[in-house]
Design a protein around this motif. Structure first.
Motif, short mmCIF file in Angstrom:
data_model
loop_
_atom_site.label_atom_id
_atom_site.label_comp_id
_atom_site.label_asym_id
_atom_site.label_seq_id
_atom_site.Cartn_x
_atom_site.Cartn_y
_atom_site.Cartn_z
N GLU A 23 13.31 -16.39 -17.66
CA GLU A 23 14.55 -15.81 -18.21
C GLU A 23 14.70 -16.15 -19.69
OE1 GLU A 23 19.26 -16.54 -17.45
OE2 GLU A 23 17.97 -16.36 -15.69
N GLU A 24 14.43 -17.40 -20.06
CA GLU A 24 14.50 -17.79 -21.47
C GLU A 24 13.45 -17.04 -22.29
OE1 GLU A 24 15.97 -22.43 -21.12
OE2 GLU A 24 13.83 -21.95 -21.03
N LEU A 26 12.10 -14.10 -21.67
CA LEU A 26 12.48 -12.69 -21.83
C LEU A 26 13.58 -12.54 -22.87
CD1 LEU A 26 12.40 -11.38 -18.16
CD2 LEU A 26 10.89 -10.76 -20.04
N GLN A 27 14.54 -13.46 -22.89
CA GLN A 27 15.62 -13.38 -23.87
C GLN A 27 15.08 -13.54 -25.29
OE1 GLN A 27 18.74 -16.23 -23.31
NE2 GLN A 27 20.11 -15.22 -24.73
N VAL A 28 14.22 -14.53 -25.49
CA VAL A 28 13.63 -14.74 -26.82
C VAL A 28 12.78 -13.54 -27.22
CG1 VAL A 28 12.00 -16.16 -28.11
CG2 VAL A 28 13.73 -17.24 -26.70
N LYS A 30 13.15 -10.39 -26.27
CA LYS A 30 14.02 -9.26 -26.61
C LYS A 30 14.62 -9.43 -28.00
CE LYS A 30 15.38 -8.26 -21.86
NZ LYS A 30 16.49 -8.32 -20.89
N ILE A 31 15.06 -10.64 -28.32
CA ILE A 31 15.65 -10.89 -29.64
C ILE A 31 14.61 -10.71 -30.74
CG2 ILE A 31 16.69 -12.66 -31.10
CD1 ILE A 31 18.06 -13.72 -28.54
#
Length: 59
Positions: A23-24, A26-28, A30-31
């Motif tokens: 999850e972390e 994927l978030q990084v 995407k950003i």
């Protein structure tokens, strides 16, 4: 520059570091992807504006 001290501090940091969860990650991702796209879009817009302001835009 104290090489043994530097190496021990690097090893200490690596021991404290953990692998990110999916999850972390994927978030990084995407950003970072949004930032790359934004910078590319700004560059494209600047290039297009410069093309029309110079002699290249007079069709």
């Amino acid at each position: 520059m104290d090489v043994p001290y530097d190496l021990t501090s690097y090893v200490r940091v690596l021991k404290m570091a953990t692998t990110p969860t999916s999850e972390e990650f994927l978030q990084v991702s995407k950003i970072a992807g949004a930032g790359i796209i934004l910078v590319g879009l700004i560059g494209f817009l600047i290039g297009t504006i410069m093309l029309f302001l110079t002699s290249g835009g007079g069709i």
